[in-house]
Structures are given as C-alpha cells and as structure tokens.
Design a protein around this motif. Sequence first.
Motif, PDB file in Angstrom:
ATOM      1  N   VAL A 120       0.832  -1.205   0.000  1.00 22.48           N
ATOM      2  CA  VAL A 120       0.000   0.000   0.000  1.00 22.48           C
ATOM      3  C   VAL A 120       0.867   1.256   0.000  1.00 22.48           C
ATOM      4  CG1 VAL A 120      -1.634   1.334   1.398  1.00 22.48           C
ATOM      5  CG2 VAL A 120      -2.003  -1.097   1.032  1.00 22.48           C
ATOM      6  N   VAL A 121       1.978   1.248   0.723  1.00 24.33           N
ATOM      7  CA  VAL A 121       2.878   2.401   0.721  1.00 24.33           C
ATOM      8  C   VAL A 121       3.455   2.627  -0.677  1.00 24.33           C
ATOM      9  CG1 VAL A 121       5.088   3.249   1.575  1.00 24.33           C
ATOM     10  CG2 VAL A 121       3.430   2.311   3.167  1.00 24.33           C
ATOM     11  N   LEU A 122       3.883   1.553  -1.332  1.00 22.26           N
ATOM     12  CA  LEU A 122       4.406   1.699  -2.694  1.00 22.26           C
ATOM     13  C   LEU A 122       3.329   2.213  -3.649  1.00 22.26           C
ATOM     14  CD1 LEU A 122       6.593  -1.523  -3.019  1.00 22.26           C
ATOM     15  CD2 LEU A 122       7.369   0.821  -2.717  1.00 22.26           C
ATOM     16  N   LEU A 123       2.111   1.715  -3.505  1.00 17.52           N
ATOM     17  CA  LEU A 123       1.019   2.200  -4.341  1.00 17.52           C
ATOM     18  C   LEU A 123       0.714   3.660  -4.041  1.00 17.52           C
ATOM     19  CD1 LEU A 123      -0.996   1.367  -6.498  1.00 17.52           C
ATOM     20  CD2 LEU A 123      -2.574   0.669  -4.693  1.00 17.52           C
ATOM     21  N   GLY A 124       0.804   4.045  -2.760  1.00 21.59           N
ATOM     22  CA  GLY A 124       0.613   5.450  -2.409  1.00 21.59           C
ATOM     23  C   GLY A 124       1.687   6.343  -2.995  1.00 21.59           C
ATOM     24  N   VAL A 125       2.926   5.852  -3.056  1.00 19.91           N
ATOM     25  CA  VAL A 125       4.003   6.629  -3.692  1.00 19.91           C
ATOM     26  C   VAL A 125       3.715   6.835  -5.168  1.00 19.91           C
ATOM     27  CG1 VAL A 125       6.446   6.573  -4.314  1.00 19.91           C
ATOM     28  CG2 VAL A 125       5.747   5.954  -2.002  1.00 19.91           C
ATOM     29  N   LEU A 126       3.271   5.785  -5.843  1.00 20.23           N
ATOM     30  CA  LEU A 126       2.950   5.904  -7.269  1.00 20.23           C
ATOM     31  C   LEU A 126       1.797   6.857  -7.501  1.00 20.23           C
ATOM     32  CD1 LEU A 126       3.300   2.158  -8.370  1.00 20.23           C
ATOM     33  CD2 LEU A 126       4.927   4.009  -8.719  1.00 20.23           C
ATOM     34  N   PHE A 127       0.795   6.788  -6.636  1.00 16.43           N
ATOM     35  CA  PHE A 127      -0.355   7.679  -6.798  1.00 16.43           C
ATOM     36  C   PHE A 127       0.050   9.129  -6.555  1.00 16.43           C
ATOM     37  CE2 PHE A 127      -4.204   9.818  -5.241  1.00 16.43           C
ATOM     38  CZ  PHE A 127      -5.033   9.604  -6.330  1.00 16.43           C
ATOM     39  N   ALA A 128       0.844   9.370  -5.505  1.00 16.55           N
ATOM     40  CA  ALA A 128       1.301  10.734  -5.238  1.00 16.55           C
ATOM     41  C   ALA A 128       2.195  11.250  -6.350  1.00 16.55           C
ATOM     42  CB  ALA A 128       2.034  10.783  -3.888  1.00 16.55           C
ATOM     43  N   ALA A 129       3.019  10.376  -6.935  1.00 21.19           N
ATOM     44  CA  ALA A 129       3.865  10.799  -8.052  1.00 21.19           C
ATOM     45  C   ALA A 129       3.019  11.161  -9.275  1.00 21.19           C
ATOM     46  CB  ALA A 129       4.849   9.686  -8.407  1.00 21.19           C
ATOM     47  N   ALA A 130       1.965  10.372  -9.535  1.00 23.26           N
ATOM     48  CA  ALA A 130       1.080  10.696 -10.649  1.00 23.26           C
ATOM     49  C   ALA A 130       0.297  11.974 -10.381  1.00 23.26           C
ATOM     50  CB  ALA A 130       0.115   9.538 -10.902  1.00 23.26           C
ATOM     51  N   TRP A 131       0.049  12.268  -9.106  1.00 22.35           N
ATOM     52  CA  TRP A 131      -0.714  13.449  -8.734  1.00 22.35           C
ATOM     53  C   TRP A 131       0.124  14.717  -8.875  1.00 22.35           C
ATOM     54  CZ3 TRP A 131      -3.407  14.006  -3.297  1.00 22.35           C
ATOM     55  CH2 TRP A 131      -4.156  15.179  -3.278  1.00 22.35           C
ATOM     56  N   THR A 132       1.397  14.645  -8.460  1.00 21.09           N
ATOM     57  CA  THR A 132       2.221  15.848  -8.386  1.00 21.09           C
ATOM     58  C   THR A 132       3.168  16.010  -9.560  1.00 21.09           C
ATOM     59  OG1 THR A 132       3.881  14.647  -7.066  1.00 21.09           O
ATOM     60  CG2 THR A 132       2.158  15.811  -5.868  1.00 21.09           C
ATOM     61  N   GLY A 133       3.443  14.963 -10.321  1.00 20.18           N
ATOM     62  CA  GLY A 133       4.416  15.056 -11.395  1.00 20.18           C
ATOM     63  C   GLY A 133       3.771  15.042 -12.763  1.00 20.18           C
ATOM     64  N   GLY A 134       4.555  15.410 -13.763  1.00 20.73           N
ATOM     65  CA  GLY A 134       4.085  15.387 -15.131  1.00 20.73           C
ATOM     66  C   GLY A 134       3.185  16.562 -15.455  1.00 20.73           C
ATOM     67  N   PRO A 135       2.732  16.636 -16.704  1.00 22.46           N
ATOM     68  CA  PRO A 135       1.847  17.735 -17.102  1.00 22.46           C
ATOM     69  C   PRO A 135       0.489  17.627 -16.414  1.00 22.46           C
ATOM     70  CG  PRO A 135       2.056  16.102 -18.864  1.00 22.46           C
ATOM     71  CD  PRO A 135       3.058  15.726 -17.824  1.00 22.46           C
ATOM     72  N   ALA A 136      -0.156  18.779 -16.273  1.00 23.44           N
ATOM     73  CA  ALA A 136      -1.440  18.808 -15.583  1.00 23.44           C
ATOM     74  C   ALA A 136      -2.491  17.983 -16.307  1.00 23.44           C
ATOM     75  CB  ALA A 136      -1.917  20.259 -15.426  1.00 23.44           C
ATOM     76  N   THR A 137      -2.403  17.911 -17.637  1.00 26.56           N
ATOM     77  CA  THR A 137      -3.406  17.156 -18.388  1.00 26.56           C
ATOM     78  C   THR A 137      -3.294  15.658 -18.163  1.00 26.56           C
ATOM     79  OG1 THR A 137      -1.901  17.189 -20.291  1.00 26.56           O
ATOM     80  CG2 THR A 137      -3.576  18.930 -20.165  1.00 26.56           C
ATOM     81  N   ALA A 138      -2.107  15.173 -17.757  1.00 25.77           N
ATOM     82  CA  ALA A 138      -1.907  13.743 -17.537  1.00 25.77           C
ATOM     83  C   ALA A 138      -2.175  13.321 -16.100  1.00 25.77           C
ATOM     84  CB  ALA A 138      -0.476  13.348 -17.919  1.00 25.77           C
ATOM     85  N   ARG A 139      -2.478  14.231 -15.234  1.00 23.25           N
ATOM     86  CA  ARG A 139      -2.714  13.905 -13.832  1.00 23.25           C
ATOM     87  C   ARG A 139      -4.125  13.370 -13.641  1.00 23.25           C
ATOM     88  NH1 ARG A 139      -0.086  19.398 -11.154  1.00 23.25           N
ATOM     89  NH2 ARG A 139       2.023  19.096 -11.995  1.00 23.25           N
ATOM     90  N   PRO A 140      -4.361  12.669 -12.529  1.00 20.65           N
ATOM     91  CA  PRO A 140      -5.717  12.171 -12.264  1.00 20.65           C
ATOM     92  C   PRO A 140      -6.718  13.310 -12.176  1.00 20.65           C
ATOM     93  CG  PRO A 140      -4.115  11.114 -10.814  1.00 20.65           C
ATOM     94  CD  PRO A 140      -3.388  12.206 -11.519  1.00 20.65           C
ATOM     95  N   HIS A 141      -7.966  12.974 -12.422  1.00 14.60           N
ATOM     96  CA  HIS A 141      -9.022  13.981 -12.407  1.00 14.60           C
ATOM     97  C   HIS A 141      -9.120  14.612 -11.017  1.00 14.60           C
ATOM     98  CE1 HIS A 141     -13.125  15.662 -12.569  1.00 14.60           C
ATOM     99  NE2 HIS A 141     -12.884  15.742 -13.870  1.00 14.60           N
TER     100      HIS A 141
END
Length: 902
Positions: free
Chosen positions: A759-780
Amino acid sequence: MTQTEVLDRPATGGIPLPRLAPGTELLGEYRDSAYEDPRFIIRRVDGQVMQLPRLLYRVAASLDGRDTEQVAADLSAELGRELTAEQVTFLVEERLRPAGIVAADHVDEHVAGAGDASPQAPVRADPLLGLRYRAGVIPVAVSWRIAGFFRPLFTRPAWVALVTAFLAVDVWIVAQGDVLGRMESAVVDVARQPGLILALLGLTVVFTAFHECGHVTACRYGGARPGEVGVGLYIVWPAFYSKVTDSYRLDRVGRLRTDLGGVYFNCIAMLALGLCYLGTGEPWLLIALVTMHAQTAWQFLPNLRMDGYYILADLVGVPELFGFVKPALLSLLPGRPSHPLLRKLRPRARRVVVLWVALIVPTLLAWLVAVLVALPHLLPVAWQASLEYLRRLDADARSGDVLATTLGVFQLLLLALPWLGLGLVLWSLASLVARRPVALVAGRPAVRWAGRVGSAHRAAVRRVGAVVGLAGLGVLLLVRVASVAWSHPATAAELRLVDGAWAALHGVDGAAVGFGDRLLRLQVAGYAWLTGAFERHDTILAGGRELAVVASAVLVVALLVVVRTRRVRPVAVALPLLAVLVMGPAVTVLATVGSGLVGAAWAAVGALVLTRARRPVAGALGIAAVAVGVATEPLVAVPLAVGIGSHLGAGSGRRARHAGGPRHARPDTVEGDTRPWLAALVVLPVAAVVATVPSGPADLPLGASERAVLLLLAALAVGTGFLLRGLRLPAVAAGAATVPAVVPWHGAGTALPVVLVAVVLLGVLFAAAWTGGPATARPHPLLRGTFLVTALVVVITGALFLPVSARTPPHQQLADWIAGPASSGGTVAVPAGLWGDLLRDGVTPDRLVRDGSPAAAEADWEVTVGGPTAGTPPAAAFGGGPAVLMVSPGTGTGGAASDRAN
C-alpha cells in the motif's frame, strides 16, 4: 519611453507583428454597458476575461500576420484617426503583451535591442473577496453535456409551470399550520438519530451542485459556452462554483438569466423536496426544506460574490463592482473631485455604484470588527468544545468502534473548515497590507543583486532540503517503531519465535515450528549472535524485535533510494511515510517481528539490487535476496510476481517504441537487460513452493478494530489505483497481497506487513502521478479530492488507535527466587514470555517448564502474570500492577512454606 514620446515620433518601416496567443478569444462588445464609451471583452487561454477599449481591441483583432504598416493603415481608415506603425508597435508591446494575449514566441528586434527582453508573467486579476482556493471537478465537456440535458427547463412553458408549482407547494405546506411546532419535533428527531445529520449534509451537497448546473444550463441556453464546475473554500465555508465568464458575450437578459439560473434550479429542487415531505411526512425533510429556503435567500445578498452580486452588476452594466470600491471611497471624501474611473460611467450607473459602495463597505467592516471582537471569546469555547469532541473520539477508538470513530473524524474535518477559511482570510489581509513594504524593500539594488545570486542556487537548496526532510521523516518513523517495539505486548507466535531463537543460539531445546518459522528463527538467532541483541535489552523479546526495527529501516532506505535513482518527487514519498508515522496500527505492524516484515525487507533489497545490477554477480545476489524473502514469507511472491510482470511488459513496450529509433542508441538504454528479472520470475515459484511447508497458526499482531482500519486504507488505495490506467497493475499486486490478510486463515497475521508495504508503494505511485508530469496527464481533480479526503479521514482515524503498551515483568527477581532456597529446588511452570528471560537470568533449563506443556501439570510451582489462580494463595509476589508475578504452589509440592517479596 513614454506613450506621448512614441506617438510624437515619425513613422518608420513596417515591422512584422506577432499573432494572438493560441486560445485567446475575442468575445466582442460588452452589451448594455454602463460605460460612456463602449467596452470590448477578450478572454485569454487560461480563462481570464479582460475589458479593452475599442482601439486596443481592434489592434488585438488585427494580429493575424500583417505588419505594422498594414495594421496602421487599416485601423486609421476604420477608426477615422491617424495611427502610425510605431504607435501600433507600442500598443502591442506595452499594452497587449503584458496582458498575456500575444504569442510568446515573437520578440521584436527593436524592443529587444532597447533593453531586457525577458518574458514577463501575464497580468492576472486578484479580485477582492474572490474564490482563490478552488479546484475543478466537472470538466468543460461534461459541463456542456449537463447543460444540454437540462436545457429544456429554460423554455417558457417549463419555467412558468415549475415556478408556479414551487409556489403552490410552499403555500400548501405553510397552510397546514404550526410550522414552528413541526420544526421543533424535526430537530428532536435529528438529535435522536445522528445518521440523519449525514442525510441532511448529503442533500445539501447534491442540491448545491444542482444549483451550479442551473448556471451552466442558463449560460448554454443563452448562446454562450459554460466552463468547468468545481469546489473551493470561499472565505470561511466550502462552496461550489461554475465558470460562466463566456456569458459576458450575451446581452443583459442573457447575463441575468445566467445569474438567476442557480436560484431557478433551487426552486426545482425545493419543489421536489416539498412534494417528498407532503407525501411522506418525514420531519427531517422539513428541516432540509427550510434550510434550502435560507440558502436561496442568502444567494441574493449583494455584499459578497454570490448570485445577488452578479445580478446587481448586470443590472447596472458594470462587470466588476468591487473594482470601484477605492475610486468611490476617494470620491466620497469632502473636497475631492469624482474619480476618473467613475467619470467613465453614465450618471445613473455612477450613482448606483457609489451608493452600493457606501452601503457595502461599512457592512463588511462591521462583520470584520464583529469577528475580531468575538474571536477572543469564541476561541476558548471552540477549544474546549474541540477537546470534548476529541475525548469522545478517543473513547470511541478505545472501545473499538471503527464506524463511529471514522464518522467523528469526518465531522471534525467539516467543523475545522470555517477556521481554516478564517485563517486564509487573515493571511490574505496580512499579505495585502505587507505588499507595499515588501515591494519597496525588494526594489533596492542590494536586495535585487542578492535575489539574482540566490536564484542560481535556490533549486539546489530546495532539492537538498527535500531529501534531508524526507530522511528526517524516515528517522522519526524508525524512532516511533523502536519505541513501540520495546513496549508493545507480544503475540504467542512472537514469543515462540524469540524463545526458539534464544534456545537455538544457546543449544537448548525449543518449541517445534514449521519450515518457514525455522528460517525466520535462524535469521533472528543469527542477528542476535552478530549484534548481541539479546544481551542489550531487558527482555529477549525486545532483542528479537530489534530485527523488526532493522527491517523497517531497510524498507525506509529503499524508498529513499527510489527517490534518488528514479527521480521521484520527495513529496510523493513523504506523504505515505507521514501516514504510516501517525497511524498506530501501521507502526504496530512494523514493530512486530514476523516473517512478513523480514521477507518484505529481503525482497526490497533484492529488487533494488536487480534494478541497479550491471554485472552478473550483482544480479545473482539480487535474485538470492528475493529468494530468501520469498522463502521467509511466501506471500511476498504474489506482489513481486505481478510487479515483475508489469516491469517486463513495460520493457517490451519500450522496445516496440524504440524499434525505429536511432541506430546508434545504446542497447541497455533502449531495450534494457531483462535476464535478471526473468531469472527472478523463475525463482519465485520454486521458493514459494519450498516455503509453503505447513506450519502452525500465526497470531494477529493487531486487534480487530486496528486491523479493520489498516485494511480499509488498503482497500481505498487499491480501489483508487484501479481507476487510474497507469496504476492498474500495481493495484492488482497490492490487491493480491491484501486478499490473504482479509481471509480468516492462519497466515492473515503474517500478510499484514506485506499489505502495508504494498500500500505504501502504491501510495508513492499515486502521489507521483498526482504531483508530477503535465497537468493534463494527472488524475481527475474529483478523483484526487475524493481520495485525499477519504485517506485523510482514515489516516486520522488510525492515528486515534494508539499502540498498546505493557510493563516489563520483574523476571530478574523471579529468577533470584527460583535459584534461592524458597523454591525448594522444585520445577516451575512459567508463561512463554518469561521462559527465555529466566534462562538468560541464570535459571537452569531443568528447573523450568512451559505453560501448556504436559510437564506443566506436574510442576512444583506455577507462575502467573497479573494474579494467581482463583482460590489459591500466592507463595510469592514480585512487582505490582498488571505486570505483577504471582507464584502459587503446583501439584508437585504441598506448598506449606510461602514467602512474599515486593
């Protein structure tokens, strides 16, 4: 160069002009305006709407590829006034470019040669009492479809019939009489059934969102295009919002329809709610109906940026009323002429605006003064009420009521929102007051020089600070894990494991265990032999749990290495680590020595070595570490196999994408070396089969309530991961690790550490997808907000379930009594938690038997923790409280002599 100097200079040759910035839209004239001269509306790509005079608007409309000479000639003929090429250049570079509506890829050679041509940030409006803290939830495309679905409600027959029906239902309810009496009974019913509070809250949220649907529907019905719908924090309370700035292109009737669309949809919602009340007679529906009437009336207040403010603005013909507060106040001072901005308005509109300012400013000041005066009295009361509320939450957590604790935490967050909003308002006021002094200080040459020098190193300092802060967070987590490890009560499985490790280390017979437990016992004994852990602590249990602290440290270091090598944002790792730090059940799992935690640590080391392996020896070591981890705990193989499969799938995808890439690309950077991963994928099933030799039942390190909180967080993370396309494979791995912890079987306890790591590793991936990359590629934003709020509630709930602590029994005093003459040399039956400690304290193995063994029934003495057997007087007592050790006569002695020690 001033504007007058530019206009006085003679014309030069034509210069190519830039084009409008992509996404900039010219909305046309602001119709039914209160200005003496017509105003024109233009909208930037970021949604910012600006008013421009005719000249600037026509210049902006001419930025279509023509040069300055052509634009000047065309505008001179159109406007009937002389306009030179240099004047056009001045208007574009000094007026339109700072506004952010000119394409940024064009740099005028003449302007660049004159000075600094560094791009400037476009001007953004900072409206008074605006909705600053907000996030979009419903995108533009969905908003457009919602508006199309409800569009028939704005036809004349529909709105006349619905408004008439709403008034009729209201009259019907009032005509029944005794409205106040029914309200009182409704309040009593809600107080007796707290679940109705959540129902009222849910209705409020749904109807408020429906209110915004009315605005976007009215906007589309009038011919404009509505924008997104979202949520925010307005002053001190949460609020929905909808972007309908495109309605400025409409006439006054269309804008007023857009303003009143939300109130009209409120009437429709109240009509449906009133009919439900008349049909069911439920008293709490009457409370919801009265509350909606009050909210609708509140919308008509013109002193805040609600519907009433925009209705008044569109009736007057001024888009931004708050922009006239300062000019109107200055004009009201005795002996001061009318402000130039006010003189641009027509007389009637000028009088209305001045009257509105004269009424609204004292009202807002009175509210602010009232809040500041009442704040010293409200804060102590609110603090005491919060403490009482926290005491009730603590009582619910101690009683193990997960549902009541979770609902209480959610209500506490709702109660904290107004105070958070108040703090943001005070911060905004302080920033507004300090803006001028800060600007004066920042304008000094020394400060500007220091800023230029410091900006070169600011990014590096931020990176180093983030890594240091993350390391500090990991140290805090390990400190708390260690403190819990030394004090938390042991499970029966832990006691068997640690006693067996001590016995194996000293050549004494221990309890029989399965193959998996033998491997873990061997690791505990080996660690204690290398480090002397059993001799460093008061109990051998604390010495054995030192391996759990080391395993936790390995997992934390692995996360830090991921940040360093995979360029993951530190905040993406800090958030899951902080959640684990504050959650009592998570810390308890990490503080308990078991096969799941140790196996996960071995697997983490092996995975890191495999990802960094460049030589066959390193790959073999990584595979060996993974194999040891799986052999220690077979459940580790489940998420590892899925993770390796996803890695190999991603690698094949990269190879396919690079098939037509540069011919000189390095093979290791294009294809990657998958041989270590394939070898690990082969080793995993073999190790799992070897490790699944049947063993004894495993005890759960957590109570039912603590386990429920941890599994609730795991279900939330896995469910959210399934909704994100890029995280579905990791979510499958985490879900596969979670299932064994949910099923009631003997391996549920050992699966909890594996679940926590996944769960911690999944939380890291989710937070990385939330805060990194272009805004259009982030979760809704809706998904992000829902996950964040729900995770925050679950984490705070877990923080209320504090780890249980227990005192260490005085085993040294008991060992002295056994070795002394008072015990008469007989055998002593002792609990499993004391057997190893007494052996370490010098008692010979032939004097001790374990409780529950066949020899315990014939022991001369029996030791119990916390009190003797009922009806049997103790022969000796050591210590006090829950950790008191009572010695009672067994079946092998008459027990005539007794000795009491304290």
